[in-house]
Design an enzyme around this catalytic site. Structure first.
Site, mmCIF file in Angstrom:
data_model
loop_
_atom_site.group_PDB
_atom_site.id
_atom_site.type_symbol
_atom_site.label_atom_id
_atom_site.label_comp_id
_atom_site.label_asym_id
_atom_site.label_seq_id
_atom_site.Cartn_x
_atom_site.Cartn_y
_atom_site.Cartn_z
ATOM 1 N N SER A 162 -0.977 46.949 -39.698
ATOM 2 C CA SER A 162 -0.409 48.054 -38.922
ATOM 3 C C SER A 162 -0.633 49.353 -39.675
ATOM 4 O O SER A 162 -0.676 49.372 -40.911
ATOM 5 C CB SER A 162 1.087 47.839 -38.709
ATOM 6 O OG SER A 162 1.704 48.992 -38.164
ATOM 7 N N TYR A 182 9.928 47.512 -42.538
ATOM 8 C CA TYR A 182 8.781 46.938 -41.831
ATOM 9 C C TYR A 182 7.469 47.427 -42.431
ATOM 10 O O TYR A 182 6.552 46.648 -42.691
ATOM 11 C CB TYR A 182 8.857 47.326 -40.353
ATOM 12 C CG TYR A 182 7.620 46.987 -39.549
ATOM 13 C CD1 TYR A 182 7.376 45.689 -39.128
ATOM 14 C CD2 TYR A 182 6.698 47.980 -39.209
ATOM 15 C CE1 TYR A 182 6.245 45.378 -38.384
ATOM 16 C CE2 TYR A 182 5.563 47.680 -38.469
ATOM 17 C CZ TYR A 182 5.346 46.379 -38.061
ATOM 18 O OH TYR A 182 4.215 46.067 -37.335
#
Length: 251
Positions: free
Chosen positions: A144, A157
């Protein structure tokens, strides 16, 4: 084995209900893929996902898989490779967590880290060894852009994805020359069910667009894929921004 266009005949999706994973499977089935393994926690959603791919003409099997149960990975994932060669493994599982809650709940924060990083390290190494033993194949890892630089809004995260990204790059270097190809995919904001209700970021994309980028990356034997491609330059600027300035950026 893959054809001249990089399309695998067989695919293993770790995270069998992932919207990006299923979009990729649909795209590859339309190209050439005929056997698909969906690894995930047994659930009606996993069964429905398998049925949807069977309707496209693929042979689909499901296998119980829990990212947090690392002690079971070698046995359960290894068994898949005894059934025949796997041309491509897509590591597509992960959890977002809840930053506001997880900051005050270390157990929940650790669960995010263990799922996104520890579970991925375990499953990635098991699959990489199996691919190396068969002498060919691709391991595609969904990272990501959040892993490029930790943001105040999602640093738990983001840090887990930063660890995953570094691991996948290192694994790719370790496997260079073995016949196994490792590709890291760095999407930005993807419009999926789990992102519903969250403020949409600039350059948002879709599972289908990520799937298309994965297919193109396979054909090109890319090592890193950004989705959309413009994020490469955007994140280069973000990565090098001075911290006092970075704290004020709306990212």
């Amino acid at each position: 084995m893959k054809d001249a266009f990089g399309a695998p005949q067989s695919l293993l999706v770790l995270g069998g209900t992932s919207e990006i994973g299923l979009a990729t499977a649909r795209r590859l089935i339309a190209r050439r893929t005929r056997t698909v393994w969906l690894a995930g926690r047994p659930s009606p959603a996993l069964t429905a996902a398998a049925d949807s791919l069977r309707a496209l003409g693929a042979e689909v099997r499901t296998v119980p898989f829990d990212a947090l149960d690392t002690e079971s990975h070698e046995e359960r994932l290894g068994k898949i490779f005894t059934e025949g060669d796997i041309d491509m493994v897509l590591l597509a599982f992960g959890v977002l967590g809840d930053q506001a809650r997880d900051e005050s709940d270390p157990v929940a924060a650790v669960r995010v880290a263990q799922t996104n990083y520890t579970g991925a390290v375990s499953a990635g190494l098991v699959c990489a060894a199996a691919l190396q033993n068969q002498g060919h194949g691709s391991l595609v890892v969904l990272s990501s852009v959040a892993g490029e630089r930790a943001r105040r809004a999602d640093f738990i995260y983001g840090s887990s994805k930063a660890g995953l990204d570094a691991f996948a790059q290192g694994l790719g270097d370790a496997l260079h020359g073995t016949g196994v190809h490792v590709m890291v995919v760095r999407p930005g904001f993807v419009r999926t069910r789990r992102m519903a209700g969250r403020a949409e970021a600039p350059l948002a994309t879709t599972p289908e667009a990520v799937a298309g980028a994965i297919e193109l990356g396979l054909r090109r034997r890319s090592e890193t894929v950004w989705v959309p491609g413009a994020l490469r330059m955007v994140m280069a600027a973000v990565r090098h921004a001075p911290r006092p300035l970075f704290r004020r950026l709306p990212v």
